[in-house]
Design a protein around this motif. Structure first.
Motif, short mmCIF file in Angstrom:
data_model
loop_
_atom_site.label_atom_id
_atom_site.label_comp_id
_atom_site.label_asym_id
_atom_site.label_seq_id
_atom_site.Cartn_x
_atom_site.Cartn_y
_atom_site.Cartn_z
N THR A 160 35.96 22.81 -20.13
CA THR A 160 36.46 24.16 -20.37
C THR A 160 35.39 25.05 -20.98
N ASP A 161 34.57 24.48 -21.87
CA ASP A 161 33.46 25.26 -22.45
C ASP A 161 32.54 25.80 -21.36
N LYS A 162 32.17 24.93 -20.43
CA LYS A 162 31.25 25.36 -19.38
C LYS A 162 31.90 26.38 -18.47
N ARG A 208 33.40 18.52 -22.11
CA ARG A 208 33.41 19.94 -22.45
C ARG A 208 33.48 20.82 -21.21
N ASN A 257 31.98 29.76 -20.25
CA ASN A 257 30.66 30.36 -20.39
C ASN A 257 30.13 30.86 -19.05
N TYR A 302 38.40 31.70 -27.48
CA TYR A 302 37.16 30.93 -27.33
C TYR A 302 35.95 31.71 -27.85
#
Length: 286
Positions: free
Chosen positions: A153-155, A151, A158, A103
């Motif tokens: 998984t993105d959050k 989104r 991060n 990622y």
């Protein structure tokens, strides 16, 4: 003695489709997974913060006291077990190296110094303010993990990385890792040892690889680590031998062979030198 279990993230019924992430509050985690109190290891990274309660956390055969503001960071392969009070409260996160590194691309998880140092402690003691700040991020993780938003998984990743950044700032300030001019040489040495300790145990091998004299590299180890180069090399070898012996999967001769020792008797001699125990005695204790 049973074989030491090695758990994967999907053992814990994580909600992520990739089975590479898991987040929970610690009390809820224990309700469904009380088996974690027994000795085991993982193939993933683990981060746990305790905000209440007490107990003991044994990691790679060293026992740490659990109290509010205790935080532990474990790498894949580390052997650990818990003794926990009934009022234990906190947060726990699991994550694989693969999902993190893919990622974030150029930034790799083992670049964080608390993962790289062979002599580092897996324990960090936070103050009340630091615990509150890290707890806030954990609460955001738990909230996001329960939802099915765009989104997601993105959050999650991060937020996890923000926790890593905050912990890295705390770790560096506590340990003064950035202050020594030879810090980058120690990191280079660590990587060489991790890649070669099974086949190369001679200090001169590592000095040659780093293009410096053995005397100079020994001086660096003494100044930065308060350890000789030989002891630094064998610290990794002894730790791995303890991990292998504790699984009860291999005989002592097989462990010696796995770690590149020419014979059983020499392995026993080295192990006893650094632990004051024979391998047989150690196996009986774990």
């Amino acid at each position: 003695m049973k074989k030491l279990p090695v758990y994967q993230i999907n053992t814990f019924n994580c909600q992520s489709d990739e089975n590479d992430l898991y987040f929970n509050d610690f009390k809820s985690h224990l309700i469904n997974h009380d088996f974690i109190e027994l000795s085991h290891s993982h193939n993933f990274y683990l981060l746990v913060l305790f905000t209440n309660g007490s107990g003991f956390h044994t990691i790679d055969f060293t026992t740490y006291e659990i109290q509010p503001n205790s935080l532990f960071i474990l790498k894949p392969g580390q052997v650990h077990s818990w003794q926990l009070s009934e009022d234990i409260v906190g947060f726990i996160a699991f994550y694989s190296q693969e999902i993190y590194n893919v990622y974030f691309g150029k930034k790799q998880i083992d670049e964080y110094s608390f993962y790289r140092d062979l002599k580092n402690s897996p324990e960090m003691k936070l103050n009340d303010l630091q615990t509150q700040e890290i707890s806030n991020y954990f609460n955001l993780l738990l909230k996001e993990n329960k939802q099915n938003e765009f989104r997601k998984t993105d959050k999650l990743l991060n937020l996890l990385d923000v926790i890593h950044i905050e912990l890295a700032r705390i770790y560096e300030s506590q340990q003064d890792h950035n202050l020594h001019p030879y810090n980058f040489k120690i990191k280079e040495l660590e990587q060489l040892i991790l890649s070669n300790y099974k086949t190369e145990k001679s200090p001169s091998f590592y000095a040659d690889k780093m293009n410096m004299s053995l005397k100079h590299l020994n001086r660096i180890c003494k100044n930065v680590l308060d350890s000789t180069l030989t002891d630094f090399i064998y610290a990794k070898i002894i730790l791995e031998s303890k991990r292998l012996l504790s699984t009860n999967k291999l005989t002592i001769s097989e462990v010696a062979d796995n770690l590149g020792f020419e014979n059983y008797s020499y392995f026993t001699k080295v192990f006893k030198k650094y632990t004051n125990l024979t391998p047989q005695s150690f196996k009986k204790l774990v």
